[in-house]
Write a protein that holds these residues in place. Structure first.
Motif, PDB file in Angstrom:
ATOM      1  N   GLU A   1      20.305  30.742 -28.142  1.00 10.19           N
ATOM      2  CA  GLU A   1      21.320  30.511 -29.148  1.00 10.19           C
ATOM      3  C   GLU A   1      21.958  29.135 -29.029  1.00 10.19           C
ATOM      4  OE1 GLU A   1      21.991  32.545 -31.673  1.00 10.19           O
ATOM      5  OE2 GLU A   1      20.325  33.763 -30.948  1.00 10.19           O
TER       6      GLU A   1
ATOM      7  N   LEU B   1      26.414  26.205 -32.936  1.00 11.52           N
ATOM      8  CA  LEU B   1      27.113  26.221 -34.202  1.00 11.52           C
ATOM      9  C   LEU B   1      28.595  26.449 -33.954  1.00 11.52           C
ATOM     10  CD1 LEU B   1      24.716  28.310 -36.454  1.00 11.52           C
ATOM     11  CD2 LEU B   1      25.166  25.879 -36.581  1.00 11.52           C
TER      12      LEU B   1
ATOM     13  N   ARG C   1      24.755  25.287 -46.010  1.00 12.55           N
ATOM     14  CA  ARG C   1      25.011  26.044 -44.773  1.00 12.55           C
ATOM     15  C   ARG C   1      24.174  25.533 -43.608  1.00 12.55           C
ATOM     16  NH1 ARG C   1      21.347  28.798 -47.737  1.00 12.55           N
ATOM     17  NH2 ARG C   1      19.566  29.742 -46.680  1.00 12.55           N
TER      18      ARG C   1
ATOM     19  N   ARG D   1      19.703  24.525 -38.284  1.00 12.33           N
ATOM     20  CA  ARG D   1      19.982  25.931 -38.038  1.00 12.33           C
ATOM     21  C   ARG D   1      21.021  26.413 -39.034  1.00 12.33           C
ATOM     22  NH1 ARG D   1      22.336  28.508 -32.403  1.00 12.33           N
ATOM     23  NH2 ARG D   1      22.409  30.673 -33.089  1.00 12.33           N
TER      24      ARG D   1
ATOM     25  N   ALA E   1      23.290  30.149 -40.009  1.00  6.72           N
ATOM     26  CA  ALA E   1      23.718  31.390 -39.359  1.00  6.72           C
ATOM     27  C   ALA E   1      22.803  32.560 -39.674  1.00  6.72           C
ATOM     28  CB  ALA E   1      25.155  31.701 -39.752  1.00  6.72           C
ATOM     29  N   ARG E   2      22.366  32.692 -40.924  1.00  6.60           N
ATOM     30  CA  ARG E   2      21.569  33.859 -41.316  1.00  6.60           C
ATOM     31  C   ARG E   2      20.145  33.502 -41.713  1.00  6.60           C
ATOM     32  NH1 ARG E   2      25.776  37.377 -45.089  1.00  6.60           N
ATOM     33  NH2 ARG E   2      27.415  37.645 -43.476  1.00  6.60           N
TER      34      ARG E   2
ATOM     35  N   SER F   1      26.887  19.642 -40.699  1.00  7.62           N
ATOM     36  CA  SER F   1      26.140  20.422 -41.686  1.00  7.62           C
ATOM     37  C   SER F   1      25.845  19.551 -42.897  1.00  7.62           C
ATOM     38  CB  SER F   1      26.942  21.653 -42.110  1.00  7.62           C
ATOM     39  OG  SER F   1      28.072  21.264 -42.856  1.00  7.62           O
TER      40      SER F   1
END
Length: 317
Positions: A174, A217, A241, A259, A261-262, A308
Motif C-alpha cells: 500500500e 495517498l 482522482r 494510483r 483509491a478505487r 493528483s
C-alpha cells in the motif's frame, strides 16, 4: 748606431714583451678562471633555485594528494572492497532498513590523461603508472520513506569519496514500504592508504525529501456531513482522482506510476493514455526533481510526485 741607444731599444723591447707576458698570465691564470667560476656559480645557483621550487611544488602536491588519500577507503582492492561493503551495510542497518545487501563489481584502473607526454624508455614507468582505481557497488534494502531519507542523508555526509550513479525507489504493498537500490562508485590510489580520518561533511538536506512519502495517498479531507449531502456541490471529474506516486527514469526510459483509491494502480510510459490523459515524459523542476508532463483536451500540464491530476499546473507556468 749609438751603443747607448741600442741598449735602450733592447731594454724597451724586453719590457714590452714582459708586460705582454704578465697580462697574458693574469688573463689565463686569474681573470678567465674567475669569470668561468662565476658563471658556473650562477648556473649552480639557478639550478639550486629551480630544485628548491620543484621541492616546494612537490611538497604542496603531496599535501593535496594526502588530502585525497585520507578520503579513500584503503590502498588495495581487497581493503577497499571490504571497507565499501562494510560502510554501506552500516549505513543501511543504522537507518533501520531491512534486507540490506551490498554487491561490488569489477574495479577499473584509470591511467594518467597525460600519458602521451611521457616519451621514450625514461617515461615508460610514468606511462604505465595507474593514477587511481574506481570501485563500483550497488546497495539494496527495504524500508520506509523516513528510513530511506535517513540513509541518503548519512551517505551524503560520509567523508569518503563517492559518486551516486543511480537511484531507484519502488513502492510495495500500500506504499508504506519501498525497495531501494543505490549505485555508488568510489576511488582509491594503489598502495596509498589513508593516514587520517576526516570529519563527516555538513550538508543541507532538501526539505521536500523530509515530507511524507510520495507512495502514500494522503487521507481524504474531513468534510461536514451537510456539505457532502448538498446536491449542489460540484463533483470533480473522475480522471482527477488519479495521483502520481513516482516520476523517474528506469534504465533510461521515462515512466510514471499512478494510483487511485478505487481504481488500483497504473504504470505509464511515454505516449500511453489514462482516461484521456496522455503521458509525454518528465521534466525537472527548479530543485532538480522530475515532474510528469500530460496532455488532455489539447492542453499540456505538470504533476509533481504526490500530487493528483486535480493539482495539475499549466506547462507555461
Amino acid at each position: 748606431m749609438n751603443p747607448q741607444r741600442h741598449f735602450k731599444l733592447i731594454v724597451g723591447a724586453g719590457g714590452a714583451v714582459l708586460l705582454i707576458l704578465i697580462i697574458w698570465a693574469a688573463q689565463a691564470w686569474a681573470i678567465s678562471p674567475q669569470a668561468s667560476m662565476a658563471g658556473r656559480i650562477d648556473a649552480a645557483r639557478e639550478t639550486l633555485d629551480r630544485r628548491r621550487a620543484d621541492l616546494r611544488g612537490h611538497d604542496r602536491l603531496q599535501e593535496q594528494l594526502k588530502a585525497y588519500v585520507d578520503r579513500t577507503l584503503g590502498g588495495s582492492q581487497e581493503e577497499v572492497d571490504h571497507a565499501l561493503r562494510a560502510a554501506l551495510s552500516t549505513l543501511g542497518e543504522t537507518a533501520g532498513l531491512s534486507d540490506v545487501a551490498v554487491d561490488t563489481s569489477a574495479m577499473k584502473e584509470i591511467a594518467s590523461p597525460g600519458r602521451r607526454d611521457f616519451k621514450g624508455a625514461a617515461g615508460k614507468p610514468l606511462r604505465d603508472e595507474v593514477d587511481f582505481i574506481e570501485a563500483p557497488a550497488t546497495f539494496r534494502a527495504t524500508g520506509t520513506w523516513p528510513q530511506f531519507n535517513t540513509v541518503l542523508q548519512a551517505l551524503a555526509a560520509e567523508p569518503w569519496i563517492r559518486q551516486v550513479e543511480g537511484l531507484r525507489v519502488i513502492g510495495k504493498g500500500e506504499g508504506e514500504t519501498m525497495e531501494v537500490s543505490i549505485k555508488v562508485r568510489t576511488l582509491f590510489m594503489p598502495n596509498r592508504s589513508p593516514e587520517d580520518s576526516p570529519d563527516k561533511l555538513a550538508i543541507q538536506w532538501p526539505p521536500v525529501l523530509g515530507g511524507p512519502s510520495p507512495f502514500m495517498l494522503p487521507p481524504p479531507p474531513e468534510q461536514p456531513a451537510a456539505a457532502v449531502a448538498t446536491p449542489s456541490q460540484p463533483v470533480p471529474p473522475g480522471w482527477e482522482r488519479w495521483r502520481v506516486t513516482f516520476v523517474g527514469r528506469i534504465e533510461g526510459v521515462d515512466e510514471v506510476h499512478l494510483r487511485a483509491a478505487r481504481s488500483g494502480r497504473r504504470l505509464l510510459h511515454v505516449g500511453q493514455e489514462l482516461e484521456g490523459c496522455v503521458y509525454l515524459g518528465n521534466r525537472p523542476d527548479g530543485d532538480g526533481f522530475d515532474e510528469a508532463i500530460f496532455r488532455r483536451d489539447e492542453k499540456e500540464w505538470l504533476v509533481a510526485p504526490g500530487g493528483s491530476f486535480a493539482d495539475r499546473r499549466a506547462l507555461a507556468e
